[in-house]
Write a protein that holds these residues in place. Structure first.
Motif, mmCIF file in Angstrom:
data_model
loop_
_atom_site.group_PDB
_atom_site.id
_atom_site.type_symbol
_atom_site.label_atom_id
_atom_site.label_comp_id
_atom_site.label_asym_id
_atom_site.label_seq_id
_atom_site.Cartn_x
_atom_site.Cartn_y
_atom_site.Cartn_z
ATOM 1 N N GLU A 1 0.824 -1.208 0.000
ATOM 2 C CA GLU A 1 0.000 0.000 0.000
ATOM 3 C C GLU A 1 0.854 1.252 0.000
ATOM 4 O OE1 GLU A 1 -3.897 0.150 2.181
ATOM 5 O OE2 GLU A 1 -2.994 -1.522 3.257
ATOM 6 N N ALA A 2 1.959 1.222 0.759
ATOM 7 C CA ALA A 2 2.855 2.380 0.857
ATOM 8 C C ALA A 2 3.850 2.431 -0.293
ATOM 9 C CB ALA A 2 3.614 2.332 2.186
ATOM 10 N N GLU A 3 3.747 1.466 -1.214
ATOM 11 C CA GLU A 3 4.649 1.356 -2.373
ATOM 12 C C GLU A 3 6.105 1.226 -1.951
ATOM 13 O OE1 GLU A 3 3.863 4.385 -5.249
ATOM 14 O OE2 GLU A 3 1.776 3.776 -5.518
ATOM 15 N N GLN A 4 6.312 0.550 -0.810
ATOM 16 C CA GLN A 4 7.658 0.209 -0.372
ATOM 17 C C GLN A 4 8.169 -1.034 -1.088
ATOM 18 O OE1 GLN A 4 9.331 2.510 1.086
ATOM 19 N NE2 GLN A 4 9.513 1.919 3.207
ATOM 20 N N GLY B 1 4.532 5.210 6.807
ATOM 21 C CA GLY B 1 3.875 6.493 6.667
ATOM 22 C C GLY B 1 4.687 7.541 5.924
ATOM 23 N N ILE B 2 5.895 7.819 6.413
ATOM 24 C CA ILE B 2 6.725 8.863 5.800
ATOM 25 C C ILE B 2 7.086 8.539 4.357
ATOM 26 C CG2 ILE B 2 8.956 10.042 5.924
ATOM 27 C CD1 ILE B 2 8.741 9.985 8.934
ATOM 28 N N PRO B 3 7.561 7.310 4.051
ATOM 29 C CA PRO B 3 7.871 7.002 2.651
ATOM 30 C C PRO B 3 6.671 7.144 1.723
ATOM 31 C CG PRO B 3 8.904 5.403 4.085
ATOM 32 C CD PRO B 3 7.968 6.219 4.949
ATOM 33 N N ALA B 4 5.468 6.758 2.202
ATOM 34 C CA ALA B 4 4.271 6.892 1.373
ATOM 35 C C ALA B 4 3.954 8.364 1.118
ATOM 36 C CB ALA B 4 3.086 6.204 2.042
ATOM 37 N N ALA B 5 4.129 9.197 2.143
ATOM 38 C CA ALA B 5 3.827 10.621 2.009
ATOM 39 C C ALA B 5 4.826 11.330 1.101
ATOM 40 C CB ALA B 5 3.800 11.277 3.383
ATOM 41 N N LEU B 6 6.096 10.917 1.174
ATOM 42 C CA LEU B 6 7.156 11.579 0.404
ATOM 43 C C LEU B 6 7.494 10.858 -0.889
ATOM 44 C CD1 LEU B 6 9.619 12.532 3.310
ATOM 45 C CD2 LEU B 6 7.769 13.897 2.310
ATOM 46 N N ASP B 7 6.817 9.730 -1.149
ATOM 47 C CA ASP B 7 7.051 8.933 -2.351
ATOM 48 C C ASP B 7 8.509 8.509 -2.476
ATOM 49 O OD1 ASP B 7 6.371 7.580 -4.661
ATOM 50 O OD2 ASP B 7 6.703 9.320 -5.958
ATOM 51 N N ILE B 8 9.038 7.935 -1.401
ATOM 52 C CA ILE B 8 10.402 7.425 -1.381
ATOM 53 C C ILE B 8 10.382 6.016 -0.817
ATOM 54 C CG2 ILE B 8 11.529 9.668 -1.126
ATOM 55 C CD1 ILE B 8 11.669 9.171 1.878
ATOM 56 N N ARG B 9 11.518 5.346 -0.903
ATOM 57 C CA ARG B 9 11.656 4.028 -0.308
ATOM 58 C C ARG B 9 12.806 4.046 0.690
ATOM 59 N NH1 ARG B 9 10.791 -0.829 -4.763
ATOM 60 N NH2 ARG B 9 8.628 -0.341 -5.226
ATOM 61 N N VAL B 10 12.610 3.335 1.764
ATOM 62 C CA VAL B 10 13.649 3.229 2.782
ATOM 63 C C VAL B 10 13.692 1.774 3.231
ATOM 64 C CG1 VAL B 10 12.010 3.915 4.563
ATOM 65 C CG2 VAL B 10 14.446 4.071 5.029
ATOM 66 N N THR B 11 14.873 1.247 3.428
ATOM 67 C CA THR B 11 14.986 -0.147 3.848
ATOM 68 C C THR B 11 14.472 -0.312 5.269
ATOM 69 O OG1 THR B 11 17.225 0.097 4.745
ATOM 70 C CG2 THR B 11 17.027 -0.432 2.389
ATOM 71 N N ALA B 12 14.058 -1.535 5.588
ATOM 72 C CA ALA B 12 13.550 -1.817 6.930
ATOM 73 C C ALA B 12 14.624 -1.576 7.987
ATOM 74 C CB ALA B 12 13.039 -3.254 7.002
ATOM 75 N N VAL B 13 15.875 -1.936 7.666
ATOM 76 C CA VAL B 13 16.963 -1.753 8.628
ATOM 77 C C VAL B 13 17.186 -0.263 8.907
ATOM 78 C CG1 VAL B 13 19.429 -2.055 9.040
ATOM 79 C CG2 VAL B 13 18.092 -3.926 8.045
ATOM 80 N N ALA B 14 17.194 0.544 7.840
ATOM 81 C CA ALA B 14 17.368 1.990 8.035
ATOM 82 C C ALA B 14 16.215 2.564 8.844
ATOM 83 C CB ALA B 14 17.469 2.688 6.681
ATOM 84 N N ALA B 15 14.983 2.132 8.532
ATOM 85 C CA ALA B 15 13.823 2.608 9.287
ATOM 86 C C ALA B 15 13.919 2.175 10.745
ATOM 87 C CB ALA B 15 12.538 2.070 8.661
ATOM 88 N N GLY B 16 14.399 0.956 10.976
ATOM 89 C CA GLY B 16 14.550 0.467 12.345
ATOM 90 C C GLY B 16 15.570 1.259 13.128
ATOM 91 N N ILE B 17 16.691 1.567 12.498
ATOM 92 C CA ILE B 17 17.736 2.348 13.167
ATOM 93 C C ILE B 17 17.243 3.761 13.479
ATOM 94 C CG2 ILE B 17 19.986 3.455 12.820
ATOM 95 C CD1 ILE B 17 20.877 0.926 11.370
ATOM 96 N N ILE B 18 16.551 4.360 12.525
ATOM 97 C CA ILE B 18 16.023 5.704 12.758
ATOM 98 C C ILE B 18 15.018 5.688 13.909
ATOM 99 C CG2 ILE B 18 14.619 7.547 11.757
ATOM 100 C CD1 ILE B 18 15.880 6.814 9.047
ATOM 101 N N THR B 19 14.146 4.688 13.911
ATOM 102 C CA THR B 19 13.129 4.588 14.964
ATOM 103 C C THR B 19 13.770 4.436 16.338
ATOM 104 O OG1 THR B 19 11.581 3.535 13.420
ATOM 105 C CG2 THR B 19 11.130 3.291 15.778
ATOM 106 N N LEU B 20 14.685 3.486 16.456
ATOM 107 C CA LEU B 20 15.348 3.263 17.747
ATOM 108 C C LEU B 20 16.155 4.479 18.171
ATOM 109 C CD1 LEU B 20 16.658 -0.419 17.514
ATOM 110 C CD2 LEU B 20 14.850 0.434 18.997
ATOM 111 N N SER B 21 16.824 5.113 17.217
ATOM 112 C CA SER B 21 17.671 6.272 17.539
ATOM 113 C C SER B 21 16.840 7.423 18.074
ATOM 114 C CB SER B 21 18.444 6.719 16.294
ATOM 115 O OG SER B 21 19.285 5.700 15.818
#
Length: 479
Positions: free
Chosen positions: A88-91, A336-356
């Protein structure tokens, strides 16, 4: 001016780190590598074998179709719910996960020609002789898997037969809930449940198969039409050649797997996969805490700054990330953010950003508390000696505050390590996710979770001992 420059340098350093850790992985059109999401606990359609490879009807099917049509693909094992949300988020470009073709889903996705006709059956504990039909479910609990055809069917007859529904995210937990007596029965897609019974999941089937929907390969509405066309063409070719039936027979007619289900037998078979999961857990923890420490110091100093704007910015950041669940943050950052900005981000990068960001908010409060715990007379004495505010903070207050912060930093380290388990929900193959995937194959929930728990316990104890030794060394060095 010097103090302002330091803030600018700090912020630029944070941005640089995030830019390195945030590989926005848009699909390279020339290489035609499609990202295809799947479930991880849906044997015999997708599961992980002992060697760590993802196998099953769906996995063999997409591999054969890709070879037939000559396209490249990457499998992203997310779990069913996360896979659908990622599409749905086109990830991701597509989903193949035993996904039933329904009218509701057709509103959001385009489906391939059906590649498997499913159905629903009910199973109970193999030692249960009291439940033989739907009528026997009245007043009882029934387990289903979220988002599946089995869950939809159970809900459709719930009022008629008067039972309570309880939902789970993977099949192994469904079976375990029935075996422990918490639920009296389970509704599941018949090939999945039949395969589990054959592999010794402790259940038995007590009803005939109910008609069900067909499974399809899904892409976003109006997107990746060429991939959908290649899938349909390849599927037709495999059906004509007989390879399609060979794939089905490979799993649906397979006998029970011979394996050592003892504690040490399971540990031996699962050890490589668990160690890979532990490695990812430690990477997520260490990288996130390095970034969180930078964020914590910056926003912690903002929190005690005389500048109202900086205090306001820091307060908003801390309140947001301390006031919302980590799970919600992970979903928002990955979907959410990738869908809104029409970008893709890897799960690992998203996980690191979230935890950080999450740990950084708590670190900021630790820094603020540490600084405010230092006697105000220390700052006043430093300023009376002619030291500017920034130098007095760096040379006098912070060194004393750090000693007070160390126990809290150690505690946050342990909390963040345990929080990595939540990231399995977005498909990161850390230690908890590795355990889930292994359980989907061997259906030994109790012993596998015991092994995973022991691994967490050992690692946390080692890290705690090392941290405590470091704390004592720092304190002794200051005395």
């Amino acid at each position: 001016m010097k103090r302002t420059n330091k803030w600018v340098v700090s912020i630029l350093a944070i941005i640089t780190i995030f830019s390195i850790l945030l590989p926005f992985t848009n699909v390279n059109a020339e290489e035609k590598t499609y990202v295809i999401a799947t479930d991880v606990t849906f044997a015999p359609f997708e599961f992980q074998d002992v060697s760590g490879e993802f196998v099953g009807i769906d996995m063999d099917l997409i591999k054969a179709i890709a070879e037939d049509q000559g396209f490249n693909y990457e499998i992203r094992p997310l779990g069913f719910n996360a896979a659908v949300q990622a599409l749905e988020a086109e990830q991701v470009d597509a989903v193949i996960a035993g996904m039933s073709i329904t009218e509701e889903r057709k509103q959001k996705f385009d489906f391939s020609d059906p590649y498997f006709d499913s159905g629903i059956i009910m199973a109970i504990d193999e030692d249960n002789d009291t439940v033989t039909s739907y009528e026997d479910l009245r007043g009882e609990r029934v387990a289903v898997k979220t988002g599946t055809e089995g869950a939809a069917f159970a809900k459709s007859i719930q009022d008629e037969y008067g039972f309570e529904l309880v939902t789970f995210d993977d099949s192994a937990n469904l079976y375990e809930d029935v075996k422990t007596g918490n639920s009296v029965a389970v509704f599941e897609d018949y090939p999945v449940l039949a395969y589990g019974v054959k592999q010794g999941n402790g259940l038995k089937i007590v009803t005939e198969k109910e008609p069900g929907a067909s499974y399809g390969f899904a892409v976003s509405k109006g997107e990746n039409t060429e991939l959908l066309h290649m899938f349909n063409t390849g599927l037709a070719n495999l059906q004509a050649s007989g390879e399609y039936q060979d794939i089905l027979d490979r799993y649906l007619d397979a006998g029970a797997e011979v394996r050592d289900n003892s504690f040490f037998g399971l540990l031996k078979d699962s050890f490589p996969s668990l160690m890979n999961g532990l490695k990812m857990t430690l990477i997520l923890t260490v990288v996130s805490l390095i970034i969180a420490l930078i964020l914590g110091v910056v926003f912690g100093l903002f929190r005690v700054s005389k500048n109202k704007v900086l205090r306001w910015i820091a307060t908003i950041y801390v309140d947001i990330f301390r006031g919302t669940p980590l799970l919600v943050q992970a979903f928002f950052i990955y979907f959410g953010i990738p869908a809104a900005l029409d970008i893709r981000v890897t799960a690992v990068a998203a996980g690191i950003i979230t935890l950080s960001l999450n740990a950084g908010a708590y670190m900021a409060e630790i820094v603020r508390g540490g600084i405010q715990s230092v006697d105000k007379g220390q700052m006043e004495a430093a300023r009376s000696l002619g030291l500017p505010y920034g130098k007095a903070m760096a040379k006098v207050v912070l060194p004393q505050a750090v000693r007070l912060m160390i126990p809290s930093f150690i505690n946050q380290f342990v909390i963040t390590l345990k929080d990595t388990s939540i990231l399995s929900i977005i498909g990161i193959n850390e230690l908890t996710q590795s355990g889930k995937i292994i359980i989907a194959r061997n259906l030994e929930s109790f012993q596998m979770w015991l092994i995973v728990g022991l691994m967490y316990f050992i690692v946390i104890m080692i890290l705690t001992k090392v941290s405590n030794a470091l704390e004592r060394r720092i304190k002794n060095g200051k005395n």
